[in-house]
Motif scaffolding. Structure first.
Motif, PDB file in Angstrom:
ATOM      1  N   ARG A 189     -12.954 -20.915 -46.592  1.00 52.61           N
ATOM      2  CA  ARG A 189     -12.890 -20.671 -48.036  1.00 52.61           C
ATOM      3  C   ARG A 189     -11.438 -20.544 -48.522  1.00 52.61           C
ATOM      4  O   ARG A 189     -11.020 -21.223 -49.462  1.00 52.61           O
ATOM      5  CB  ARG A 189     -13.713 -19.417 -48.374  1.00 52.61           C
ATOM      6  CG  ARG A 189     -13.851 -19.037 -49.828  1.00 52.61           C
ATOM      7  CD  ARG A 189     -14.470 -20.087 -50.718  1.00 52.61           C
ATOM      8  NE  ARG A 189     -15.759 -20.599 -50.300  1.00 52.61           N
ATOM      9  CZ  ARG A 189     -16.739 -20.935 -51.136  1.00 52.61           C
ATOM     10  NH1 ARG A 189     -16.608 -20.756 -52.431  1.00 52.61           N
ATOM     11  NH2 ARG A 189     -17.853 -21.441 -50.696  1.00 52.61           N
ATOM     12  N   ASP A 190     -10.645 -19.747 -47.831  1.00 48.78           N
ATOM     13  CA  ASP A 190      -9.249 -19.556 -48.233  1.00 48.78           C
ATOM     14  C   ASP A 190      -8.459 -20.851 -48.107  1.00 48.78           C
ATOM     15  O   ASP A 190      -7.560 -21.127 -48.897  1.00 48.78           O
ATOM     16  CB  ASP A 190      -8.591 -18.485 -47.353  1.00 48.78           C
ATOM     17  CG  ASP A 190      -9.167 -17.116 -47.671  1.00 48.78           C
ATOM     18  OD1 ASP A 190      -9.735 -16.966 -48.781  1.00 48.78           O
ATOM     19  OD2 ASP A 190      -9.070 -16.217 -46.809  1.00 48.78           O
ATOM     20  N   LYS A 191      -8.824 -21.615 -47.085  1.00 47.68           N
ATOM     21  CA  LYS A 191      -8.083 -22.866 -46.847  1.00 47.68           C
ATOM     22  C   LYS A 191      -8.298 -23.859 -47.984  1.00 47.68           C
ATOM     23  O   LYS A 191      -7.411 -24.629 -48.324  1.00 47.68           O
ATOM     24  CB  LYS A 191      -8.524 -23.512 -45.523  1.00 47.68           C
ATOM     25  CG  LYS A 191      -8.403 -22.610 -44.327  1.00 47.68           C
ATOM     26  CD  LYS A 191      -6.960 -22.528 -43.832  1.00 47.68           C
ATOM     27  CE  LYS A 191      -6.903 -21.761 -42.526  1.00 47.68           C
ATOM     28  NZ  LYS A 191      -5.528 -21.623 -42.035  1.00 47.68           N
ATOM     29  N   PHE A 192      -9.498 -23.854 -48.543  1.00 49.86           N
ATOM     30  CA  PHE A 192      -9.768 -24.764 -49.667  1.00 49.86           C
ATOM     31  C   PHE A 192      -8.814 -24.469 -50.822  1.00 49.86           C
ATOM     32  O   PHE A 192      -8.292 -25.366 -51.464  1.00 49.86           O
ATOM     33  CB  PHE A 192     -11.210 -24.608 -50.161  1.00 49.86           C
ATOM     34  CG  PHE A 192     -12.213 -25.342 -49.316  1.00 49.86           C
ATOM     35  CD1 PHE A 192     -12.167 -26.730 -49.213  1.00 49.86           C
ATOM     36  CD2 PHE A 192     -13.208 -24.672 -48.638  1.00 49.86           C
ATOM     37  CE1 PHE A 192     -13.095 -27.416 -48.455  1.00 49.86           C
ATOM     38  CE2 PHE A 192     -14.138 -25.342 -47.874  1.00 49.86           C
ATOM     39  CZ  PHE A 192     -14.085 -26.716 -47.781  1.00 49.86           C
ATOM     40  N   TYR A 193      -8.593 -23.192 -51.081  1.00 51.05           N
ATOM     41  CA  TYR A 193      -7.734 -22.833 -52.216  1.00 51.05           C
ATOM     42  C   TYR A 193      -6.281 -23.145 -51.930  1.00 51.05           C
ATOM     43  O   TYR A 193      -5.511 -23.452 -52.834  1.00 51.05           O
ATOM     44  CB  TYR A 193      -7.925 -21.354 -52.566  1.00 51.05           C
ATOM     45  CG  TYR A 193      -9.314 -21.078 -53.083  1.00 51.05           C
ATOM     46  CD1 TYR A 193      -9.809 -21.806 -54.170  1.00 51.05           C
ATOM     47  CD2 TYR A 193     -10.137 -20.126 -52.490  1.00 51.05           C
ATOM     48  CE1 TYR A 193     -11.097 -21.594 -54.640  1.00 51.05           C
ATOM     49  CE2 TYR A 193     -11.417 -19.903 -52.954  1.00 51.05           C
ATOM     50  CZ  TYR A 193     -11.894 -20.645 -54.034  1.00 51.05           C
ATOM     51  OH  TYR A 193     -13.169 -20.441 -54.486  1.00 51.05           O
ATOM     52  N   ALA A 194      -5.914 -23.077 -50.627  1.00 48.33           N
ATOM     53  CA  ALA A 194      -4.506 -23.271 -50.286  1.00 48.33           C
ATOM     54  C   ALA A 194      -4.118 -24.738 -50.128  1.00 48.33           C
ATOM     55  O   ALA A 194      -2.955 -25.093 -50.305  1.00 48.33           O
ATOM     56  CB  ALA A 194      -4.194 -22.508 -48.999  1.00 48.33           C
ATOM     57  N   ALA A 195      -5.104 -25.588 -49.784  1.00 47.35           N
ATOM     58  CA  ALA A 195      -4.747 -26.968 -49.450  1.00 47.35           C
ATOM     59  C   ALA A 195      -4.367 -27.776 -50.692  1.00 47.35           C
ATOM     60  O   ALA A 195      -5.117 -27.800 -51.661  1.00 47.35           O
ATOM     61  CB  ALA A 195      -5.899 -27.643 -48.728  1.00 47.35           C
ATOM     62  N   PRO A 196      -3.219 -28.461 -50.650  1.00 45.30           N
ATOM     63  CA  PRO A 196      -2.825 -29.270 -51.799  1.00 45.30           C
ATOM     64  C   PRO A 196      -3.587 -30.593 -51.881  1.00 45.30           C
ATOM     65  O   PRO A 196      -3.667 -31.204 -52.948  1.00 45.30           O
ATOM     66  CB  PRO A 196      -1.338 -29.522 -51.556  1.00 45.30           C
ATOM     67  CG  PRO A 196      -1.141 -29.379 -50.080  1.00 45.30           C
ATOM     68  CD  PRO A 196      -2.172 -28.413 -49.604  1.00 45.30           C
ATOM     69  N   VAL A 197      -4.113 -31.029 -50.736  1.00 45.47           N
ATOM     70  CA  VAL A 197      -4.789 -32.329 -50.710  1.00 45.47           C
ATOM     71  C   VAL A 197      -6.129 -32.201 -49.994  1.00 45.47           C
ATOM     72  O   VAL A 197      -6.235 -31.519 -48.975  1.00 45.47           O
ATOM     73  CB  VAL A 197      -3.915 -33.384 -49.987  1.00 45.47           C
ATOM     74  CG1 VAL A 197      -4.679 -34.691 -49.788  1.00 45.47           C
ATOM     75  CG2 VAL A 197      -2.624 -33.642 -50.756  1.00 45.47           C
ATOM     76  N   GLY A 198      -7.138 -32.851 -50.557  1.00 48.43           N
ATOM     77  CA  GLY A 198      -8.444 -32.921 -49.912  1.00 48.43           C
ATOM     78  C   GLY A 198      -8.752 -34.364 -49.536  1.00 48.43           C
ATOM     79  O   GLY A 198      -8.417 -35.294 -50.274  1.00 48.43           O
ATOM     80  N   ILE A 199      -9.370 -34.525 -48.367  1.00 49.36           N
ATOM     81  CA  ILE A 199      -9.727 -35.872 -47.902  1.00 49.36           C
ATOM     82  C   ILE A 199     -11.241 -35.953 -47.806  1.00 49.36           C
ATOM     83  O   ILE A 199     -11.895 -34.971 -47.399  1.00 49.36           O
ATOM     84  CB  ILE A 199      -9.142 -36.137 -46.488  1.00 49.36           C
ATOM     85  CG1 ILE A 199      -7.628 -35.975 -46.483  1.00 49.36           C
ATOM     86  CG2 ILE A 199      -9.603 -37.480 -45.933  1.00 49.36           C
ATOM     87  CD1 ILE A 199      -6.833 -37.194 -46.811  1.00 49.36           C
ATOM     88  N   SER A 200     -11.788 -37.091 -48.143  1.00 49.01           N
ATOM     89  CA  SER A 200     -13.226 -37.281 -47.934  1.00 49.01           C
ATOM     90  C   SER A 200     -13.493 -38.718 -47.530  1.00 49.01           C
ATOM     91  O   SER A 200     -12.630 -39.580 -47.656  1.00 49.01           O
ATOM     92  CB  SER A 200     -14.013 -36.974 -49.211  1.00 49.01           C
ATOM     93  OG  SER A 200     -13.906 -38.061 -50.113  1.00 49.01           O
ATOM     94  N   GLY A 201     -14.701 -38.960 -47.065  1.00 51.94           N
ATOM     95  CA  GLY A 201     -15.173 -40.320 -46.864  1.00 51.94           C
ATOM     96  C   GLY A 201     -15.897 -40.760 -48.122  1.00 51.94           C
ATOM     97  O   GLY A 201     -15.803 -40.109 -49.174  1.00 51.94           O
ATOM     98  N   VAL A 202     -16.625 -41.855 -48.015  1.00 51.50           N
ATOM     99  CA  VAL A 202     -17.436 -42.365 -49.118  1.00 51.50           C
ATOM    100  C   VAL A 202     -18.712 -42.925 -48.513  1.00 51.50           C
ATOM    101  O   VAL A 202     -18.658 -43.616 -47.505  1.00 51.50           O
ATOM    102  CB  VAL A 202     -16.704 -43.509 -49.876  1.00 51.50           C
ATOM    103  CG1 VAL A 202     -17.620 -44.138 -50.937  1.00 51.50           C
ATOM    104  CG2 VAL A 202     -15.419 -43.021 -50.517  1.00 51.50           C
ATOM    105  N   ASN A 203     -19.873 -42.607 -49.120  1.00 59.56           N
ATOM    106  CA  ASN A 203     -21.097 -43.219 -48.625  1.00 59.56           C
ATOM    107  C   ASN A 203     -21.418 -44.525 -49.347  1.00 59.56           C
ATOM    108  O   ASN A 203     -21.781 -45.504 -48.714  1.00 59.56           O
ATOM    109  CB  ASN A 203     -22.275 -42.247 -48.762  1.00 59.56           C
ATOM    110  CG  ASN A 203     -22.139 -41.089 -47.797  1.00 59.56           C
ATOM    111  OD1 ASN A 203     -21.592 -40.051 -48.144  1.00 59.56           O
ATOM    112  ND2 ASN A 203     -22.597 -41.278 -46.574  1.00 59.56           N
ATOM    113  N   PHE A 204     -21.267 -44.489 -50.676  1.00 61.90           N
ATOM    114  CA  PHE A 204     -21.462 -45.718 -51.444  1.00 61.90           C
ATOM    115  C   PHE A 204     -20.384 -45.777 -52.510  1.00 61.90           C
ATOM    116  O   PHE A 204     -20.126 -44.793 -53.195  1.00 61.90           O
ATOM    117  CB  PHE A 204     -22.824 -45.736 -52.160  1.00 61.90           C
ATOM    118  CG  PHE A 204     -23.971 -45.272 -51.300  1.00 61.90           C
ATOM    119  CD1 PHE A 204     -24.408 -46.040 -50.225  1.00 61.90           C
ATOM    120  CD2 PHE A 204     -24.608 -44.071 -51.562  1.00 61.90           C
ATOM    121  CE1 PHE A 204     -25.459 -45.603 -49.430  1.00 61.90           C
ATOM    122  CE2 PHE A 204     -25.663 -43.621 -50.781  1.00 61.90           C
ATOM    123  CZ  PHE A 204     -26.090 -44.392 -49.705  1.00 61.90           C
TER     124      PHE A 204
END
Lengths: 469, 248
Positions: A189-204
């Motif tokens: 939870r804390d890491k989400f607030y601290a991270a400047p960048v988020g990475i994800s995949g894509v399904n469609f």
């Protein structure tokens, strides 16, 4: 000769707890899937419908990718093209550097595994944290995923309890799944607030509207794509679909095939960065489209069916080989039946061609594939490409042809196409059946030696006077 | 449903030829008892599947070409194996695509029946059980189940036998791990699969294991024999012939 694959197999077959974990998990996944499709005819109809959607998208892939880029750009999403994993990694790194980002948080993405993203970025001083629970677990254990949907499926509850205890000594030891999940949740939870960048995949990726769809159960995907200031999605070029209306049927068959859920807890549709007046969402959204051999697969009219895959993992859940040896034995990003057709095509038959042998051709994978990829047919095709003498577009064509084996098949074909030779050989063998070795190497490790009959069927029928023309 | 033919071709398969000839003889006798004449072309050898599954298509075609020449009349080709039947019915059309003899291969492929399929669907055979009570476990080959789609035929044949009690192993539809050359190329994986299959079959406490494919039976049966105290295994043709009096 013991290859790396054979070595891995021997190692993993000798781990009774890992095998038990897979057996139990795969049995569960198979039965949950089955419960979702009580009507066989309806299932077959849905499979055909889903296949049609994917086949349609592939048939217009170049146009749809252009349309996707146009619409994403119009929506304010930056589109990047990468031919190789290395290019993709450098694109991601450049975005991170623009923002002086030293860390990122990731939702689950198999393409990022394909890129070796964590390893690459960590080499550039970037701290990468996996936020999917399964990925979080294997990151702690410093292991690769063993399944494309459930990356830590090889671990039991007790394994995870021990791992958490070792890595987070402050947290009291527990084997309670809820408590373990809550512990991970607090850490993340804390890491989400601290991270400047988020990475994800894509399904469609929807070409018509420029929308990125993300299927997940934990909410970490939503967090990774909305909380950090910058969101970078990475995906393969084949993930595009033509229309928004293509999504519901694919989503439904994906979740039912994968985990036996009618729908996942979260389904995210990302269509732009945060707009003025909006309270959440990233300020910048990027999409990296990775080729990594896909265009080459696309160039063969038969093999291109490989690209229909929607990454549900049902083929591995139903595979007697995968269930026994587990995902790590394959030594590739994608294990199981889809892996053994995809990886040799991506890396070349000279590199991963041996994996095409990791199938009994039982057909279970092809039977459950929600987009009707004829996996056994493609395995057979790749075995052919591996030993054929003429050219094909598959990387490493002919590289698995060995002189001795080729000569053996040639002799066999000669004997079996000359009945007199065949019958002479068969007759001789049966006459000598008492002399047949009782030790026939690997076969007789767990089985008695095959018993040759005293007389062949040919001889018996001749003696019985059956019409023989 | 095909009309009842006067005469059929019988393709015995190489495994039955060498290992289980009694199954081949029984299969033919079952068909003959129904008043259908059987032709066994003596020049037959193997369907070509081992080479086909190993990627050696030219070699597979050489052997397959010698087989399709043996079945010129427009009558069924009956095969006591889902695997070999699948090779001819499903894979010959692929193997002979764009070849000069494609039409001949397609013609043969279109007339192929797996034995239990032929007995049930074409002959509509009626069986009278003359045997003692027995508990039987069935292993349906993957090719019979998925490629030929005839897994229900062996069940319906056994269902006609009043003294036969069918017992069902868990994960019945799972492969036995044979896979032809797979058992040789990946012996460790194959062994792990067949040993679990044996365990599930033993757990049923069956008196007999039957199946419609000699390859699976050789694999599962061989593993049980190695362990000792094997449950006897039999090809379905032999079992049916024995149970129903065995007189031609």
């Amino acid at each position: 000769m013991t290859t790396e694959f054979r070595h891995n197999v021997t190692l993993n077959l000798a781990k009774p707890n890992v095998r038990a974990n897979f057996r139990k998990a795969m049995d569960g996944l198979m039965s949950r899937r089955l419960d979702q499709f009580p009507d066989k005819a309806e299932l077959e109809r849905l499979r055909t419908q889903s296949m049609a959607i994917r086949a349609n998208a592939l048939s217009k892939l170049p146009e749809l990718l252009e349309q996707l880029e146009t619409n994403l750009t119009r929506n304010g999403i930056h589109v990047h093209w990468a031919e190789t994993p290395d290019e993709a990694n450098h694109i991601v790194l450049a975005i991170l550097q623009q923002h002086n980002a030293k860390s990122l948080i990731k939702g689950k993405s198999m393409v990022s595994e394909e890129m070796g993203m964590n390893h690459f970025l960590e080499g550039h001083g970037i701290d990468c944290l996996e936020s999917d629970l399964g990925e979080f677990i294997i990151q702690l254990a410093q292991e690769p995923p063993s399944h494309i949907v459930a990356p830590a499926i090889h671990k039991s509850r007790q394994d995870v309890a021990k791992l958490f205890n070792e890595k987070f000594p402050d947290i009291p030891y527990t084997e309670n799944i809820d408590e373990l999940t809550q512990a991970a949740r607090r850490i993340l939870r804390d890491k989400f607030y601290a991270a400047p960048v988020g990475i994800s995949g894509v399904n469609f990726a929807v070409a018509e509207t420029g929308t990125l769809c993300l299927v997940e159960n934990e909410g970490n995907g939503r967090m990774s794509t909305t909380v950090p200031k910058v969101h970078i999605a990475v995906t393969g070029i084949e993930k595009v679909v033509e229309k928004l209306s293509d999504v519901p049927p694919l989503l439904s068959i994906l979740t039912r095939s994968a985990t036996g859920q009618p729908i996942t807890t979260y389904f995210n549709m990302i269509s732009s960065p945060r707009k003025p007046g909006e309270k959440d969402g990233p300020e910048e959204v990027h999409l990296v489209l990775l080729d990594n051999g896909r265009s080459n697969i696309y160039s063969d009219p038969e093999l291109l069916a490989t690209l229909r895959c929607i990454r549900c993992g049902a083929c591995m859940n139903h595979c007697p080989v995968y269930t026994r040896i587990g995902g790590h034995s394959y030594g590739t990003v994608y294990p199981g039946p889809i892996g053994i057709i995809l990886e040799p095509q991506k890396a070349g038959l000279d590199v991963h061609g041996e994996l095409t042998q990791a199938s009994t051709l039982c057909g279970a994978c092809g039977e459950v594939c929600p987009v009707r990829i004829p996996i056994p047919t493609l395995i057979n095709r790749l075995r052919y490409d591996g030993v054929r003498k003429d050219a094909s577009t598959t990387v490493g064509t002919g590289s698995r042809r060995k002189t001795g084996e080729a000569a053996a098949w040639k002799s066999w074909a000669w004997a079996a196409s000359h009945p007199a030779i065949y019958n002479f050989g068969a007759k001789t063998a049966t006459r000598l059946h008492g002399l047949f070795p009782s030790n026939m190497g690997a076969w007789t490790n767990v089985r008695s030696a095959p018993q040759l009959a005293e007389q062949t069927l040919h001889e018996r029928l001749k003696a019985m006077g059956v019409d023989h023309e | 449903m095909a009309t009842r033919p006067d005469t059929i071709y019988f393709f015995g398969t190489c495994l039955i030829d060498l290992m289980y000839p009694q199954a081949g003889v029984s299969a033919m006798q079952l068909i003959q008892r129904e008043g259908v004449n059987v032709i066994f072309p003596q020049a037959q050898t193997c369907c070509g599947q081992p080479a086909w599954n190993s990627g050696y298509r030219d070699e597979a075609r050489t052997v397959a070409r010698a087989q399709i020449a043996l079945f010129p009349k427009p009558i069924p080709v009956v095969i006591p194996s889902g695997s070999c039947a699948g090779m001819m019915k499903v894979h010959y059309p692929e193997l002979f695509a764009n070849q000069p003899d494609e039409a001949q291969a397609l013609d043969v492929a279109g007339r192929v029946y797996e034995l239990t399929e032929f007995l049930v669907d074409v002959l509509q055979i009626e069986l009278k059980d003359l045997g003692e009570p027995v508990k039987v476990a069935v292993h349906t080959s993957c090719s019979s189940r998925r490629e030929m789609g005839v897994a229900d035929k062996i069940e319906s044949l056994l269902g006609q036998l009043s003294n036969v009690k069918r017992v069902e192993q868990i994960r019945k539809a799972e492969c036995c791990g044979f896979g032809g050359t797979f058992a040789v190329k990946q012996p460790e994986i194959s062994a792990s699969i067949v040993l679990e299959k044996v365990e599930t079959i033993r757990a049923t406490q069956a008196d007999r294991l039957v199946g419609q494919d000699a390859g699976c039976l050789m694999n599962i049966g061989g593993a049980m024999e190695k362990q000792g105290d094997a449950i006897p295994h039999q090809h379905i043709a032999e079992f049916l012939w024995e149970r129903t009096g065995g007189v031609a």
